[in-house]
Design a protein around this motif. Structure first.
Motif, PDB file in Angstrom:
ATOM      1  N   VAL A 107       9.436 -15.847  -4.616  1.00 33.17           N
ATOM      2  CA  VAL A 107       9.601 -15.458  -3.215  1.00 33.17           C
ATOM      3  C   VAL A 107      10.557 -14.270  -3.112  1.00 33.17           C
ATOM      4  N   LEU A 108      11.662 -14.338  -3.823  1.00 35.22           N
ATOM      5  CA  LEU A 108      12.619 -13.231  -3.801  1.00 35.22           C
ATOM      6  C   LEU A 108      11.994 -11.958  -4.373  1.00 35.22           C
ATOM      7  N   TRP A 109      11.256 -12.080  -5.475  1.00 35.68           N
ATOM      8  CA  TRP A 109      10.587 -10.910  -6.056  1.00 35.68           C
ATOM      9  C   TRP A 109       9.552 -10.334  -5.094  1.00 35.68           C
ATOM     10  N   TRP A 110       8.829 -11.201  -4.418  1.00 36.38           N
ATOM     11  CA  TRP A 110       7.846 -10.762  -3.425  1.00 36.38           C
ATOM     12  C   TRP A 110       8.532  -9.927  -2.343  1.00 36.38           C
ATOM     13  N   GLN A 111       9.640 -10.448  -1.829  1.00 34.17           N
ATOM     14  CA  GLN A 111      10.360  -9.726  -0.782  1.00 34.17           C
ATOM     15  C   GLN A 111      10.914  -8.390  -1.281  1.00 34.17           C
ATOM     16  N   LEU A 112      11.415  -8.376  -2.501  1.00 33.80           N
ATOM     17  CA  LEU A 112      11.942  -7.128  -3.071  1.00 33.80           C
ATOM     18  C   LEU A 112      10.843  -6.087  -3.273  1.00 33.80           C
ATOM     19  N   VAL A 113       9.692  -6.514  -3.774  1.00 37.91           N
ATOM     20  CA  VAL A 113       8.571  -5.585  -3.974  1.00 37.91           C
ATOM     21  C   VAL A 113       8.082  -5.057  -2.627  1.00 37.91           C
ATOM     22  N   ALA A 114       7.941  -5.934  -1.638  1.00 37.79           N
ATOM     23  CA  ALA A 114       7.489  -5.498  -0.315  1.00 37.79           C
ATOM     24  C   ALA A 114       8.482  -4.515   0.297  1.00 37.79           C
ATOM     25  N   ALA A 115       9.768  -4.817   0.204  1.00 41.10           N
ATOM     26  CA  ALA A 115      10.787  -3.933   0.782  1.00 41.10           C
ATOM     27  C   ALA A 115      10.825  -2.586   0.063  1.00 41.10           C
ATOM     28  N   ALA A 116      10.738  -2.611  -1.264  1.00 41.65           N
ATOM     29  CA  ALA A 116      10.789  -1.355  -2.023  1.00 41.65           C
ATOM     30  C   ALA A 116       9.577  -0.477  -1.750  1.00 41.65           C
ATOM     31  N   THR A 117       8.397  -1.073  -1.742  1.00 42.90           N
ATOM     32  CA  THR A 117       7.203  -0.262  -1.472  1.00 42.90           C
ATOM     33  C   THR A 117       7.177   0.203  -0.018  1.00 42.90           C
TER      34      THR A 117
END
Length: 152
Positions: A107-117
Motif C-alpha cells: 500500500v505504501l509503495w502504491w502511494q509512493l509510485v502514484a505520487a511520484a508519477t
C-alpha cells in the motif's frame, strides 16, 4: 490467499482502469458508478476468499487500511478540494482494499509510485503548457495495477 483471488482482483482493477483512465484524462472527472461497481466487486472477492480460506485477518487488515487511506485522502480533499477531487477519494477505497488484501506492505509503495508519477506528470504539464492541474486518478489506478501485477 490463492492465485485465483489475486488474478480476479487484477481483472477488476484492469477493467476499472480501462474505464476511468481515459475518462479522467479527457474530462478530469471519474465515474462514480464505475468506482462503486469496482468497490462492490473487490469486496465480494475479498469476502469470498476469506470465507473459503477461513482466514479473516487479512480481510480485516485490508478494510482497516482502506479506512486509513480513504480518511487521509478525505482530509486532503477537505483542506484543498481543488488539489484532490472527491472522485479520487472514492477511487482509493476499492484500490486500497485490493492492494492491501494481496500484500498490505505494498500500500505504501502504491502511494509512493502514484505520487511520484503524478508529480512528474504535473511538472511536465506545467513546463510544457503552463497548466497546473493534472488528473490523479490515472496515477492511482496504474500504480495499484502495477502492485497487483507484481503480486501475481
Amino acid at each position: 490467499m490463492n492465485r485465483f483471488t489475486v488474478v480476479t482482483l487484477l481483472v477488476v482493477v484492469t477493467v476499472l482502469m480501462m474505464v476511468q483512465v481515459p475518462l479522467d484524462l479527457r474530462t478530469h472527472r471519474l465515474s462514480r458508478r464505475a468506482t462503486t461497481w469496482a468497490a462492490a466487486a473487490v469486496a465480494i472477492v475479498v469476502v469470498a476468499d476469506a470465507c473459503v480460506s477461513g482466514a479473516f485477518a487479512p480481510a480485516a487488515v485490508s478494510v482497516m487500511s482502506a479506512v486509513v487511506v480513504v480518511g487521509a485522502y478525505w482530509v486532503v480533499h477537505r483542506v484543498s478540494p481543488q488539489s484532490l477531487g472527491w472522485g479520487d477519494v472514492l477511487l482509493v477505497a476499492p484500490l486500497t482494499l485490493a492492494v492491501a488484501y494481496v500484500a498490505v506492505e505494498r500500500v505504501l509503495w502504491w502511494q509512493l509510485v502514484a505520487a511520484a508519477t503524478g508529480a512528474a506528470h504535473a511538472t511536465w504539464v506545467r513546463v510544457r503548457s503552463g497548466r497546473n492541474h493534472v488528473p490523479f486518478g490515472p496515477h492511482l489506478l496504474i500504480a495499484a495495477w502495477l502492485m497487483l501485477v507484481l503480486s501475481v
